[in-house]
Design a protein around this motif. Structure first.
Motif, PDB file in Angstrom:
ATOM      1  N   GLY A  68       0.776  -1.084  -0.081  1.00 21.88           N
ATOM      2  CA  GLY A  68      -0.122   0.063   0.043  1.00 21.88           C
ATOM      3  C   GLY A  68       0.923   1.317  -0.127  1.00 21.88           C
ATOM      4  O   GLY A  68       2.158   1.098   0.136  1.00 21.88           O
ATOM      5  N   GLN A  69       0.399   2.382  -0.162  1.00 19.84           N
ATOM      6  CA  GLN A  69       0.860   3.579  -0.270  1.00 19.84           C
ATOM      7  C   GLN A  69       0.433   4.437   1.112  1.00 19.84           C
ATOM      8  O   GLN A  69      -0.902   4.341   1.272  1.00 19.84           O
ATOM      9  CB  GLN A  69       0.476   4.459  -1.488  1.00 19.84           C
ATOM     10  CG  GLN A  69       1.291   3.662  -2.584  1.00 19.84           C
ATOM     11  CD  GLN A  69       2.754   3.788  -2.706  1.00 19.84           C
ATOM     12  OE1 GLN A  69       3.387   4.774  -2.115  1.00 19.84           O
ATOM     13  NE2 GLN A  69       3.423   2.871  -3.370  1.00 19.84           N
ATOM     14  N   ASP A  70       1.248   5.267   1.652  1.00 23.57           N
ATOM     15  CA  ASP A  70       1.064   6.050   2.710  1.00 23.57           C
ATOM     16  C   ASP A  70       1.512   7.531   2.503  1.00 23.57           C
ATOM     17  O   ASP A  70       2.598   7.497   1.741  1.00 23.57           O
ATOM     18  CB  ASP A  70       1.419   5.715   4.046  1.00 23.57           C
ATOM     19  CG  ASP A  70       0.961   6.553   5.175  1.00 23.57           C
ATOM     20  OD1 ASP A  70       0.266   6.495   5.671  1.00 23.57           O
ATOM     21  OD2 ASP A  70       1.852   7.212   5.581  1.00 23.57           O
ATOM     22  N   ALA A  71       0.895   8.504   2.612  1.00 24.49           N
ATOM     23  CA  ALA A  71       1.199  10.158   2.381  1.00 24.49           C
ATOM     24  C   ALA A  71       2.287  10.368   2.977  1.00 24.49           C
ATOM     25  O   ALA A  71       3.380  11.032   2.428  1.00 24.49           O
ATOM     26  CB  ALA A  71       0.001  10.929   2.690  1.00 24.49           C
ATOM     27  N   ILE A  72       2.824   9.744   3.971  1.00 20.34           N
ATOM     28  CA  ILE A  72       3.883  10.124   5.175  1.00 20.34           C
ATOM     29  C   ILE A  72       5.108   9.264   5.020  1.00 20.34           C
ATOM     30  O   ILE A  72       6.203   9.512   4.358  1.00 20.34           O
ATOM     31  CB  ILE A  72       3.569  10.444   6.271  1.00 20.34           C
ATOM     32  CG1 ILE A  72       2.558  11.737   6.415  1.00 20.34           C
ATOM     33  CG2 ILE A  72       4.838  10.755   7.242  1.00 20.34           C
ATOM     34  CD1 ILE A  72       1.927  11.706   8.097  1.00 20.34           C
ATOM     35  N   GLN A  73       4.979   7.941   5.214  1.00 21.21           N
ATOM     36  CA  GLN A  73       5.964   7.018   4.978  1.00 21.21           C
ATOM     37  C   GLN A  73       6.066   6.248   3.558  1.00 21.21           C
ATOM     38  O   GLN A  73       7.123   5.568   3.457  1.00 21.21           O
ATOM     39  CB  GLN A  73       5.309   5.835   6.204  1.00 21.21           C
ATOM     40  CG  GLN A  73       5.151   5.961   7.430  1.00 21.21           C
ATOM     41  CD  GLN A  73       4.685   5.059   8.297  1.00 21.21           C
ATOM     42  OE1 GLN A  73       4.488   4.085   7.680  1.00 21.21           O
ATOM     43  NE2 GLN A  73       4.603   5.175   9.541  1.00 21.21           N
ATOM     44  N   GLY A  74       5.150   6.673   2.769  1.00 17.13           N
ATOM     45  CA  GLY A  74       5.517   6.124   1.332  1.00 17.13           C
ATOM     46  C   GLY A  74       5.002   4.791   1.175  1.00 17.13           C
ATOM     47  O   GLY A  74       3.895   4.358   1.672  1.00 17.13           O
ATOM     48  N   LYS A  75       5.756   3.855   0.506  1.00 20.40           N
ATOM     49  CA  LYS A  75       5.296   2.576   0.015  1.00 20.40           C
ATOM     50  C   LYS A  75       5.455   1.448   1.454  1.00 20.40           C
ATOM     51  O   LYS A  75       6.356   1.615   2.258  1.00 20.40           O
ATOM     52  CB  LYS A  75       6.474   1.992  -0.915  1.00 20.40           C
ATOM     53  CG  LYS A  75       5.997   0.707  -1.452  1.00 20.40           C
ATOM     54  CD  LYS A  75       6.613   0.299  -2.487  1.00 20.40           C
ATOM     55  CE  LYS A  75       6.233  -0.892  -3.433  1.00 20.40           C
ATOM     56  NZ  LYS A  75       7.081  -1.290  -4.780  1.00 20.40           N
ATOM     57  N   ILE A  76       4.288   0.883   1.813  1.00 19.36           N
ATOM     58  CA  ILE A  76       4.328  -0.134   2.947  1.00 19.36           C
ATOM     59  C   ILE A  76       3.758  -1.239   2.548  1.00 19.36           C
ATOM     60  O   ILE A  76       2.798  -1.402   1.650  1.00 19.36           O
ATOM     61  CB  ILE A  76       3.169   0.698   3.995  1.00 19.36           C
ATOM     62  CG1 ILE A  76       3.635   2.078   4.403  1.00 19.36           C
ATOM     63  CG2 ILE A  76       2.917  -0.122   5.003  1.00 19.36           C
ATOM     64  CD1 ILE A  76       2.589   2.768   5.561  1.00 19.36           C
TER      65      ILE A  76
END
Length: 315
Positions: free
Chosen positions: A259-267
């Motif tokens: 998945g993608q996170d706005a802060i952490q990026g690719k998760i």
């Protein structure tokens, strides 16, 4: 049916894959060649154009007899050379009494002639005739500005066609992002009349302007010449439609557990199965393990422990 030959080794396979059609095409290569008769001026023009396109051009210096691009059957050799060198643009130079210092600029589609523009060269000035600071000399492979000045490029059919061909010839590889520091030269095409275009090559000098965007100055570095449009041939409508087809945008395949996170990026998520540590065999026998086994044995057999106590008391 035609027999399809498969590549015999990895090198041939890589070469065929490099020439195969792609969704995003790379820069077009240019083939520069000449006819049986050429003047010194025309030879200099072909050499200068090769230097401008160095790195993405192939130059043939031998004379070619059977090339007549505007005649039926005269384009066979051109199509063969296009297939051999994998070039989609060509410049053919020849001279005659009727058409002196003649250049034919054409494009190919699937290694067949797509369209042609014939121009005459006049008032040619080579590179060595210009005096300028050599530090401003354009670098090989840098991206140029292409400037078309004049209403003729929008209203006159011949000049509109010449503009399309020159853009394909000079722009190189199509890119999305560009560093401003990499822009060091420009091509300027000015429509003087309905059939004459002044072409020149300039270097860009960046100067301070008090803002983020620097001020640019043009320094003519050559070559420069006049193009006089003589003949041109447009592609037929069916060929144009086929050449203009584009592949549909393919949707990206969803990747599981990512998945993608706005802060952490690719998760990503990682699932680890139960390791069952109780059933694992230990690699060596430690002292603690021996003591545990002795205690377990005493619990299972209490009579043996009692007999040892009795012996100790009797003693």
């Amino acid at each position: 049916m035609l027999k399809v030959k498969t590549p015999k080794n990895p090198r041939v396979k890589r070469a065929l894959e490099k020439r195969a059609p792609k969704l995003v095409e790379t820069g077009k290569k240019t083939l520069i060649l000449q006819g049986t008769k050429t003047s010194n001026t025309l030879n200099d023009v072909l050499t200068e154009l090769y230097l401008l396109k160095k790195g993405s051009a192939i130059r043939y210096t031998r004379k070619n007899e059977n090339i007549r691009p505007f005649e039926s059957g005269g384009e066979t050799s051109l199509e063969f050379f296009s297939l051999k060198t994998d070039c989609s643009i060509f410049i053919y130079g020849s001279t005659s009494k009727k058409r002196p210092d003649n250049l034919v600029i054409g494009r190919t589609y699937d290694h067949h002639i797509y369209d042609l523009v014939e121009v005459g060269v006049e008032n040619f000035k080579p590179l060595h005739s210009f005096i300028y600071d050599k530090k401003l000399a354009p670098r090989v492979g840098s991206k140029p500005f292409i400037c078309f000045v004049g209403e003729g490029f929008e209203s006159v059919e011949e000049l509109k066609h010449l503009k399309e061909v020159l853009v394909d010839l000079l722009r190189g590889e199509v890119i999305e992002n560009l560093n401003l520091a990499g822009l060091d030269h420009a091509y300027v095409c000015t429509a003087v009349s309905s059939n004459r275009v002044f072409f020149t090559h300039c270097a860009l000098r960046l100067k301070k302007s008090g803002t983020i965007v620097p001020r640019m100055e043009l320094v003519e570095v050559g070559p420069c010449m006049d193009f006089v449009v003589r003949r041109h041939r447009l592609p037929n409508e069916s060929l144009r439609k086929e050449a203009m087809k584009t592949a549909k945008d393919q949707s990206k395949k969803k990747v599981k557990n990512v998945g993608q996170d706005a802060i952490q990026g690719k998760i990503g998520k990682i699932y680890i199965p139960d390791q069952k540590l109780g059933d694992m065999a230990l690699p060596n026998k430690a002292k603690g393990v021996k003591r545990e086994r002795r205690e377990a044995k005493m619990k299972n057999d209490p009579t043996e422990h009692a007999s040892k106590k009795q012996k100790e008391e009797s003693v």
